[in-house]
Scaffold this active site. Structure first.
Site, mmCIF file in Angstrom:
data_model
loop_
_atom_site.group_PDB
_atom_site.id
_atom_site.type_symbol
_atom_site.label_atom_id
_atom_site.label_comp_id
_atom_site.label_asym_id
_atom_site.label_seq_id
_atom_site.Cartn_x
_atom_site.Cartn_y
_atom_site.Cartn_z
ATOM 1 N N ASN A 36 -4.266 1.695 -13.969
ATOM 2 C CA ASN A 36 -3.342 0.812 -13.254
ATOM 3 C C ASN A 36 -1.969 1.467 -13.241
ATOM 4 O OD1 ASN A 36 -2.269 -1.676 -12.135
ATOM 5 N ND2 ASN A 36 -1.447 -2.136 -14.176
ATOM 6 N N LEU A 42 -8.248 -9.352 -13.855
ATOM 7 C CA LEU A 42 -9.676 -9.039 -13.910
ATOM 8 C C LEU A 42 -10.292 -9.593 -15.193
ATOM 9 C CD1 LEU A 42 -9.238 -5.405 -12.610
ATOM 10 C CD2 LEU A 42 -10.390 -7.276 -11.381
ATOM 11 N N HIS A 63 1.990 0.325 -13.285
ATOM 12 C CA HIS A 63 2.822 -0.851 -13.546
ATOM 13 C C HIS A 63 4.290 -0.447 -13.454
ATOM 14 C CE1 HIS A 63 4.011 -4.699 -15.179
ATOM 15 N NE2 HIS A 63 4.824 -4.046 -15.991
ATOM 16 N N ASN A 68 1.741 2.974 -2.677
ATOM 17 C CA ASN A 68 1.096 3.886 -3.640
ATOM 18 C C ASN A 68 -0.186 4.470 -3.060
ATOM 19 O OD1 ASN A 68 2.431 4.214 -6.385
ATOM 20 N ND2 ASN A 68 2.660 2.008 -6.025
ATOM 21 N N MET A 81 -3.271 -7.518 -7.207
ATOM 22 C CA MET A 81 -2.581 -8.606 -7.880
ATOM 23 C C MET A 81 -3.511 -9.733 -8.345
ATOM 24 S SD MET A 81 0.201 -7.088 -7.937
ATOM 25 C CE MET A 81 1.643 -8.031 -8.396
ATOM 26 N N GLY A 108 0.776 -1.238 0.000
ATOM 27 C CA GLY A 108 0.000 0.000 0.000
ATOM 28 C C GLY A 108 0.804 1.283 0.000
HETATM 29 C C1 GAR Z 1 3.962 -1.330 -7.178
HETATM 30 O O1 GAR Z 1 5.320 -1.350 -7.534
HETATM 31 C C2 GAR Z 1 3.094 -1.456 -8.402
HETATM 32 O O2 GAR Z 1 3.622 -0.785 -9.519
HETATM 33 C C3 GAR Z 1 3.082 -2.942 -8.614
HETATM 34 O O3 GAR Z 1 2.958 -3.492 -7.331
HETATM 35 C C4 GAR Z 1 3.593 -2.608 -6.407
HETATM 36 C C5 GAR Z 1 2.625 -2.321 -5.305
HETATM 37 O O4 GAR Z 1 3.253 -1.624 -4.263
HETATM 38 N N1 GAR Z 1 2.023 -3.361 -9.470
HETATM 39 C C6 GAR Z 1 2.116 -4.373 -10.309
HETATM 40 O O5 GAR Z 1 3.102 -5.045 -10.435
HETATM 41 C C7 GAR Z 1 0.848 -4.644 -11.092
HETATM 42 N N2 GAR Z 1 1.162 -5.415 -12.260
HETATM 43 P P1 GAR Z 1 2.416 -0.892 -3.160
HETATM 44 O O6 GAR Z 1 1.419 -1.925 -2.610
HETATM 45 O O7 GAR Z 1 3.433 -0.496 -2.142
HETATM 46 O O8 GAR Z 1 1.735 0.273 -3.787
#
Ligand code: GAR
Length: 214
Positions: free
Chosen positions: A107, A93, A109, A13, A90, A11
């Protein structure tokens, strides 16, 4: 703009979005933080910020992805969500869910798409020997990690990097990029045309960079 944030884990982000939403001129508010995992740390960040949370645990719907996604859809609509932001969510969908939120779901990425879709992006970027890596905010389409690109941030790959050090540099960039992308959408400055996102209004042009620097 009422935003629903879908999370599965750490979490960070989400925290960046919570901080961004605290600014008086930020054009979005978090209407719901929705997790498919009851023990996601993201839920604690949301609760400490006083935000509404919900858990729709995919394990409660064994072999029935449709009902799992219907429950998420219901929670999002019930909260009056206008834009869904996947932030480390993760689960893949289904087409019906992606269609239901067409042009209203984005999203983040951890790569400069279309390079390095999928998992382990930092390790693969190092192995490929690229000099720049980064992150992308994009509208969600049926294919994984595809869709019109709202914004990207590039970071250098340095000679001593391993996947962890590179991931840390990219994550810092993610925390700036996601609020920027949501700001542009919330201000009504984005239009999608022919698979590209057009942004209205002035945008500062970043300087060109090389790596190694010159
Ligand atoms: C982030 O690095 C995001 O870009 C990635 O998961 C992490 C979540 O971190 N997302 C993906 O890989 C989706 N394909 P967070 O929970 O600390 O925000």
């Amino acid at each position: 703009m009422r935003v629903g944030v879908l999370v599965s884990g750490r979490g960070s982000n989400l925290r960046a979005l919570i901080d961004a939403c605290a600014a008086a001129d930020f054009p979005a508010e978090i209407a719901l933080v929705l997790s498919n995992k009851p023990d996601a740390a993201a839920l604690e960040h949301a609760a400490s910020a006083g935000l509404p949370t919900a858990v729709v645990d995919h394990r409660d719907f064994p072999g029935d992805k449709q009902r799992f996604e219907e429950a998420m859809d219901e929670a999002l609509r019930g909260a009056g969500v206008q834009l869904v932001c996947l932030a480390g969510f993760m689960r893949l969908l289904s087409p019906w869910f992606v269609d239901a939120w067409h042009d209203r779901m984005i999203n983040i990425h951890p790569s400069l798409l279309p390079s390095f879709k999928g998992l382990d992006t930092h390790k693969r970027a190092i192995e490929a020997g690229v000099r720049f890596h980064g992150c992308t905010v994009h509208y969600v389409r049926l294919e994984m990690d595809e869709g019109p690109i709202v914004a990207q941030a590039a970071v250098p790959v340095l000679p001593d990097d391993d996947a962890d050090s590179l991931a840390g540099r990219v994550l810092e960039a993610e925390h700036r990029l996601y609020p920027l992308a949501i700001r542009l959408i919330g201000e009504g400055r984005t239009r999608i045309r022919d698979g590209r996102v057009l942004v209205d209004g002035p945008l500062p042009a970043p300087p060109p960079v090389t790596n190694p620097a010159c």
